[in-house]
Design a protein around this motif. Structure first.
Motif, PDB file in Angstrom:
ATOM      1  N   VAL A  79       0.899  -1.185  -0.382  1.00  0.00           N
ATOM      2  CA  VAL A  79       0.072  -0.039  -0.338  1.00  0.00           C
ATOM      3  C   VAL A  79       0.973   1.102   0.101  1.00  0.00           C
ATOM      4  O   VAL A  79       2.026   1.248   0.903  1.00  0.00           O
ATOM      5  CB  VAL A  79      -0.792   0.177   1.156  1.00  0.00           C
ATOM      6  CG1 VAL A  79      -1.773   1.414   1.170  1.00  0.00           C
ATOM      7  CG2 VAL A  79      -1.884  -1.056   1.290  1.00  0.00           C
TER       8      VAL A  79
ATOM      9  N   GLN B 299       1.238   5.743  -0.134  1.00  0.00           N
ATOM     10  CA  GLN B 299       0.410   7.004   0.446  1.00  0.00           C
ATOM     11  C   GLN B 299       1.383   8.168  -0.128  1.00  0.00           C
ATOM     12  O   GLN B 299       2.363   8.230   0.286  1.00  0.00           O
ATOM     13  CB  GLN B 299       0.293   6.801   1.909  1.00  0.00           C
ATOM     14  CG  GLN B 299      -0.516   8.332   2.200  1.00  0.00           C
ATOM     15  CD  GLN B 299      -1.070   8.012   3.668  1.00  0.00           C
ATOM     16  OE1 GLN B 299      -0.172   7.477   4.366  1.00  0.00           O
ATOM     17  NE2 GLN B 299      -2.060   8.479   3.964  1.00  0.00           N
TER      18      GLN B 299
ATOM     19  N   LYS C  18      -1.748  12.670   0.896  1.00  0.00           N
ATOM     20  CA  LYS C  18      -2.821  12.366   0.313  1.00  0.00           C
ATOM     21  C   LYS C  18      -3.112  10.906   0.672  1.00  0.00           C
ATOM     22  O   LYS C  18      -2.859  10.294   2.029  1.00  0.00           O
ATOM     23  CB  LYS C  18      -2.522  11.986  -1.243  1.00  0.00           C
ATOM     24  CG  LYS C  18      -2.248  13.200  -1.998  1.00  0.00           C
ATOM     25  CD  LYS C  18      -1.903  13.034  -3.306  1.00  0.00           C
ATOM     26  CE  LYS C  18      -1.851  14.447  -4.036  1.00  0.00           C
ATOM     27  NZ  LYS C  18      -1.650  14.474  -5.479  1.00  0.00           N
ATOM     28  N   GLY C  19      -4.172  10.271   0.271  1.00  0.00           N
ATOM     29  CA  GLY C  19      -4.792   9.078   0.813  1.00  0.00           C
ATOM     30  C   GLY C  19      -3.991   7.683   0.467  1.00  0.00           C
ATOM     31  O   GLY C  19      -3.054   7.786  -0.010  1.00  0.00           O
ATOM     32  N   LEU C  20      -4.570   6.688   0.822  1.00  0.00           N
ATOM     33  CA  LEU C  20      -3.993   5.116   0.692  1.00  0.00           C
ATOM     34  C   LEU C  20      -4.306   4.664  -0.554  1.00  0.00           C
ATOM     35  O   LEU C  20      -5.534   4.977  -0.938  1.00  0.00           O
ATOM     36  CB  LEU C  20      -4.514   4.410   1.724  1.00  0.00           C
ATOM     37  CG  LEU C  20      -4.124   4.579   3.262  1.00  0.00           C
ATOM     38  CD1 LEU C  20      -4.983   4.019   4.422  1.00  0.00           C
ATOM     39  CD2 LEU C  20      -2.651   4.845   3.471  1.00  0.00           C
TER      40      LEU C  20
ATOM     41  N   TRP D 276      -4.029   0.911  -2.766  1.00  0.00           N
ATOM     42  CA  TRP D 276      -3.627  -0.455  -2.522  1.00  0.00           C
ATOM     43  C   TRP D 276      -2.828  -0.672  -4.073  1.00  0.00           C
ATOM     44  O   TRP D 276      -3.500  -0.407  -5.057  1.00  0.00           O
ATOM     45  CB  TRP D 276      -4.869  -1.353  -2.286  1.00  0.00           C
ATOM     46  CG  TRP D 276      -4.509  -2.660  -2.673  1.00  0.00           C
ATOM     47  CD1 TRP D 276      -3.965  -3.710  -1.867  1.00  0.00           C
ATOM     48  CD2 TRP D 276      -4.881  -3.795  -3.961  1.00  0.00           C
ATOM     49  NE1 TRP D 276      -3.777  -5.143  -2.192  1.00  0.00           N
ATOM     50  CE2 TRP D 276      -4.138  -4.942  -3.545  1.00  0.00           C
ATOM     51  CE3 TRP D 276      -5.377  -3.337  -5.163  1.00  0.00           C
ATOM     52  CZ2 TRP D 276      -4.250  -6.233  -4.297  1.00  0.00           C
ATOM     53  CZ3 TRP D 276      -5.281  -4.525  -5.940  1.00  0.00           C
ATOM     54  CH2 TRP D 276      -4.891  -5.730  -5.484  1.00  0.00           C
TER      55      TRP D 276
ATOM     56  N   TYR E 184       4.066   1.000   2.190  1.00  0.00           N
ATOM     57  CA  TYR E 184       3.750   0.114   3.446  1.00  0.00           C
ATOM     58  C   TYR E 184       3.506  -1.280   2.938  1.00  0.00           C
ATOM     59  O   TYR E 184       2.943  -1.561   1.756  1.00  0.00           O
ATOM     60  CB  TYR E 184       2.638   0.366   4.163  1.00  0.00           C
ATOM     61  CG  TYR E 184       2.388   1.894   4.907  1.00  0.00           C
ATOM     62  CD1 TYR E 184       1.777   2.881   4.103  1.00  0.00           C
ATOM     63  CD2 TYR E 184       2.881   2.086   5.917  1.00  0.00           C
ATOM     64  CE1 TYR E 184       1.907   4.107   4.871  1.00  0.00           C
ATOM     65  CE2 TYR E 184       2.867   3.270   6.514  1.00  0.00           C
ATOM     66  CZ  TYR E 184       2.238   4.389   6.074  1.00  0.00           C
ATOM     67  OH  TYR E 184       2.311   5.712   6.557  1.00  0.00           O
TER      68      TYR E 184
END
Lengths: 107, 115
Positions: free
Chosen positions: B37, B39, B43-45, B47, B94
């Motif tokens: 994942v 980021q 900003k957002g996550l 996948w 991540y």
């Protein structure tokens, strides 16, 4: 791909208030939705799995509900440590997706 | 206990290939999958993809042409390779354990794409 739409983008609240955060899926996903909390400069943390199942170690003020396309994360009586960003994630499709997040901020 | 830790090369130049390693402990890669994942700053996550417990892989459609995930079960490691990097690939990467919810996360590794 399954699109998850979170609303509102930002929610301004005072400690002690109870809040509901929304996550809407572009198609029915049963209860295959999971919620995360991310504090600044930290890795996300799992809060709720499968729409409403609790996670060990997560305070009981966090709860989840919903099925199909509409899901809600509820926080009963927000505490100061809860001000962070919340994300939903679906696992109905093998190609996972996240919502854009809802920022919970101090009013 | 369950732990995941990402490692990588630091700064990367545009057009180069990114190589990251996720080293896991406390569980078996033949029992659980591992996701990547990312980021971007502020900003957002997103996948990126997954190595399943059985060795199969799944990729985000938007990244599939550039992304490869593999593993070495004897070393408890999962690898990410992504080619043709651009500046908008900058961010924190991540690895997470697959449940298919993400119950354990690594601390993340910052990747900066810059010339």
């Amino acid at each position: 791909n399954i699109v998850l739409t979170q609303s509102p983008a930002t929610l301004s609240v005072t400690p002690g208030e109870s809040v509901s955060l929304s996550c809407r899926a572009s198609q029915s996903i049963s209860t295959s939705i999971h919620w995360y909390q991310q504090k600044s400069n930290e890795s996300p943390r799992l809060l709720i799995k499968y729409a409403s199942q609790s996670i060990a170690g997560i305070p009981s003020r966090f709860s989840g509900s919903g099925s199909g396309t509409d899901f809600t994360l509820s926080i009963n009586r927000v505490e100061s440590e809860d001000f962070s960003i919340y994300y939903c994630q679906q696992s109905y499709s093998s190609l996972y997706t996240f919502g854009a997040g809802t920022k919970l901020e101090l009013k | 206990q369950v732990q995941l830790k990402e490692s990588g090369p630091g700064p990367v130049q545009p057009s180069e290939t990114l190589s990251l390693t996720c080293t896991v402990s406390g569980f078996s890669l033949t029992s659980y999958g591992v996701n990547w994942v990312r980021q971007p700053p502020g900003k957002g996550l997103e996948w990126m993809g997954r190595m399943n417990y059985n060795g199969d892989t799944s990729y985000n459609s938007a990244l599939k042409s550039r992304l490869s995930i593999s593993r070495d079960t004897s070393k408890n490691q999962v690898f990410l390779k992504m080619n043709s990097l651009q500046t908008d690939d900058t961010g924190t990467y991540y690895c997470t354990r697959d449940g298919p919810y993400f119950d354990y996360w690594g601390q993340g590794v910052m990747v900066t794409v810059s010339s």
